[in-house]
Design an enzyme around this catalytic site. Structure first.
Site, mmCIF file in Angstrom:
data_model
loop_
_atom_site.group_PDB
_atom_site.id
_atom_site.type_symbol
_atom_site.label_atom_id
_atom_site.label_comp_id
_atom_site.label_asym_id
_atom_site.label_seq_id
_atom_site.Cartn_x
_atom_site.Cartn_y
_atom_site.Cartn_z
ATOM 1 N N HIS A 101 0.828 -1.206 0.000
ATOM 2 C CA HIS A 101 0.000 0.000 0.000
ATOM 3 C C HIS A 101 0.861 1.254 0.000
ATOM 4 O O HIS A 101 0.554 2.241 -0.685
ATOM 5 C CB HIS A 101 -0.919 -0.015 1.222
ATOM 6 N N GLU A 104 2.093 1.860 -3.452
ATOM 7 C CA GLU A 104 1.039 2.440 -4.296
ATOM 8 C C GLU A 104 0.976 3.952 -4.109
ATOM 9 O O GLU A 104 0.802 4.709 -5.070
ATOM 10 C CB GLU A 104 -0.296 1.799 -3.942
ATOM 11 N N HIS A 105 1.142 4.406 -2.871
ATOM 12 C CA HIS A 105 1.144 5.844 -2.596
ATOM 13 C C HIS A 105 2.301 6.544 -3.301
ATOM 14 O O HIS A 105 2.182 7.708 -3.690
ATOM 15 C CB HIS A 105 1.262 6.084 -1.089
ATOM 16 N N GLU A 181 -4.623 8.709 6.675
ATOM 17 C CA GLU A 181 -5.590 7.817 6.037
ATOM 18 C C GLU A 181 -6.047 6.732 7.008
ATOM 19 O O GLU A 181 -7.230 6.350 7.016
ATOM 20 C CB GLU A 181 -4.972 7.183 4.791
#
Length: 489
Positions: A101, A104-105, A181
Site C-alpha cells: 500500500h 502504491e502511494h 488515512e
C-alpha cells in the site's frame, strides 16, 4: 468466478488513489461495457434463455518474459489500460506489512524522467486519469484516456512502476498521508468490522493483516523495503497488461514489447508461493455502549475463485440479498430475509457478501442493528441460512439466478470496469471467461445444488464473527455455534 461481479457484492477491501487534473478524487468501482440481448424482454423467472450478442473477443498474448497482454476492442473513443500485479498485502510478513500500500502511494511522486509536477501536468493535458489501488492479493495501476493517447498512457504506466525515484523526502511526506488515512479508515465502521473479521477468521496469517499495515510499520518502512518489494514481486509472470475500449491488440502488444519486453525479467527462481491461510471459527467483540448502533459481520469459510462451488455460493449470496431502510418494504421483496427484517423492524441495513481469494474465502452477512434487536436479527439470519440448506425452492433459485446474471451484465458498463474484469480474471484464471459460459454455469445451479453446497459450508460450521458497538445482547459464541447445527432429514 465472475471476478468483476463478485467485487460489487464485497465489502471494501482495497485502497485507491485517483489522479486527474492535479487533484485526488475518490473513485468507486464501476463495471464494464453494455451488452445486448436477443429474444423477448425478460419478464419472469420462466422467461426464455437470453443470448448475449455483440460481445467483443478478449485477445490474449504472452510475452517471452511471462507478462500477459489482454485486451477487448469495443470501438469506443476512450480506453482504459492498466497493470494488474499478483502482489498485495497477503505477500507481506509481519515486519513489512503495509509495504504494498505504501508503494502504491509512491507511484505518482515522480520518476527518473518526470517530476511529480510534470506527471500531473501531462495527465491533465491529456484529459486523463491515473488510478491505483491495493487489495489483499493484487496491486493495480491504470489510466483512463482518449484512445489516441494509448501509447502515452502505456509509457506513463511503464515509467511509474519501473522508474519511480522513491525519494526520501517523498517517502516521509507520504508516511504522514498514510497515517492520516488510517485515522480516516477508523471512522468507517464497515471497514473496521471487516478488518476485525479477517483478523479473527485468519488469525496469525497474512490474510488476517490489514492492507494499510500497523502504525509502527508505517513509521518504519524505508526506501529499501519498497525497492525489495518491487524486486521480488514486480516480475513478468505476475503482471497482466489489460486494456479495454478503443484499443487495437496488435498496437498494445507492440507497446508492451517496447516498454516491458526487456525490463521486466522473468523470475530466476520460483515465484514466491502464497502463504497458507487457515480459517478459524472465532470472534472479536468490541463493546461500546456509547455508539448508537451495533455493527456485526458473521461469516463461514468459503472457497477460492476457481473452486467448482463458487458459482453456487454466488447464487446463495444473491438469495440472501441486501436491504436498507431506504428501500422501503413489503412482501414482494426478492429476499426472504429482507421481508422478515422489514416486517420485524430488526435492523437498519444488511448486506450479504461472498469474498473470494485464491484458495479460500468468506461467505456471510454484515448488518447494522439497534442494541435491542441484535439477538433477534442474528437469529433470523441463521434461520435463513438453515433454510438455504433445507427448504429453498426452485422458484427462489431461478429468481436469484436471473438477478445475479442481470447484476453482472449491468456492471459491465464502460471501458474501466471491463478492463478491471479482464485484469482480475487473467490473474485469477489465466483467461477471461466468456459471458455465455458464465451464464451457462449459473443456469446449471438448481435448488438441490444450493441445498447441497450450503449444507457443506454452513451446517455445523463454526463461524467467524466481528462485532462492534452496543452488543451486550449479542448471544455468546457457543450459542451462535449451536445455532449452526440442526436436525437433517
Amino acid at each position: 468466478m465472475a471476478a468483476a461481479a463478485l467485487s460489487r457484492t464485497l465489502l471494501p477491501e482495497a485502497r485507491r488513489r485517483l489522479w486527474g487534473f492535479t487533484r485526488r478524487l475518490p473513485l468507486r468501482r464501476a463495471a464494464a461495457q453494455p451488452l445486448y440481448f436477443g429474444g423477448d424482454r425478460l419478464r419472469s423467472t420462466q422467461a426464455a434463455p437470453q443470448v448475449v450478442l455483440n460481445v467483443p473477443e478478449t485477445q490474449v498474448t504472452c510475452l517471452e518474459n511471462g507478462l500477459r497482454v489482454a485486451s477487448e476492442n469495443s470501438g469506443l473513443s476512450t480506453c482504459t489500460v492498466g497493470l494488474w500485479i499478483d502482489a498485495g498485502s497477503r505477500y507481506e510478513n509481519e515486519k513489512n506489512n503495509g509495504t504494498a500500500h505504501f508503494l502504491e502511494h509512491m507511484a505518482f511522486k515522480g520518476t527518473k524522467k518526470r517530476s511529480q509536477l510534470d506527471l500531473e501536468l501531462e495527465i491533465e493535458n491529456m484529459g486523463a486519469h491515473l488510478n491505483a489501488y491495493t487489495s489483499r492479493e493484487q496491486t493495480v495501476y491504470y489510466a483512463k484516456a482518449f484512445s489516441r493517447d494509448l501509447p502515452r498512457a502505456v509509457e506513463i504506466l511503464a515509467d511509474i512502476i519501473q522508474n519511480s525515484t522513491l525519494g526520501e523526502a517523498e517517502i516521509e511526506r507520504e508516511r504522514g498521508v498514510i497515517l492520516r488515512e488510517m485515522q480516516e479508515v477508523e471512522t468507517n465502521l464497515q471497514e473496521v468490522v471487516f478488518d476485525y473479521l479477517h483478523a479473527t477468521a485468519y488469525q496469525n496469517t497474512a490474510l488476517g493483516r490489514t492492507i494499510l499495515g500497523p502504525t509502527e510499520n508505517i513509521k518504519s518502512i524505508n526506501r529499501k523495503d519498497l525497492v525489495d518489494y518491487i524486486t521480488t514481486h514486480y516480475k513478468g509472470p505476475r503482471i497482466v497488461l489489460a486494456a479495454a475500449g478503443g484499443v487495437c491488440h496488435n498496437e498494445l502488444l507492440e507497446l508492451a514489447k517496447f516498454h516491458f519486453g526487456d525490463s521486466l525479467c522473468s523470475h530466476k527462481g520460483a515465484i514466491p508461493a502464497l502463504p497458507p491461510c487457515k480459517f478459524t471459527g472465532s470472534e472479536i467483540r468490541v463493546r461500546d455502549d456509547k455508539m448508537p448502533l451495533a455493527h456485526l459481520a458473521i461469516a463461514v469459510e468459503a472457497v477460492g475463485w476457481a473452486h467448482p462451488d463458487t458459482i453456487c455460493l454466488m447464487v446463495a449470496n444473491t438469495l440472501i440479498g441486501n436491504w436498507d431502510r431506504s428501500f422501503g418494504g413489503g412482501m414482494n421483496l426478492s429476499s426472504k430475509l429482507a421481508q422478515l427484517t422489514c416486517h420485524g423492524n430488526l435492523c437498519h441495513s444488511f448486506q450479504s457478501f461472498n469474498t473470494s481469494y485464491t484458495d479460500t474465502g468468506l461467505w456471510g452477512l454484515y448488518m447494522v442493528c439497534e442494541q435491542a434487536t441484535v439477538a433477534d436479527m442474528l437469529h433470523v439470519v441463521q434461520n435463513e441460512w438453515k433454510r438455504l440448506c433445507t427448504d429453498v425452492t426452485e422458484s427462489e433459485v431461478a429468481r436469484a439466478k436471473n438477478l445475479l446474471k442481470t447484476n453482472m451484465l449491468l456492471q459491465l458498463d464502460g471501458s474501466t470496469p471491463i478492463c478491471e474484469d479482464i485484469g482480475r480474471q487473467m490473474l485469477c484464471y489465466n483467461r477471461r471467461i466468456p459471458i455465455p459460459e458464465l451464464e451457462a454455469r449459473i443456469d446449471a445451479v438448481d435448488a438441490e445444488t444450493v441445498r447441497r453446497v450450503c449444507t457443506k459450508y454452513i451446517h455445523d460450521k463454526s463461524p467467524a464473527i466481528a462485532a462492534l458497538g452496543p452488543i451486550e445482547r449479542l448471544p455468546d459464541f457457543n450459542q451462535i455455534c449451536s445455532n449452526m447445527r440442526w436436525i437433517r432429514d
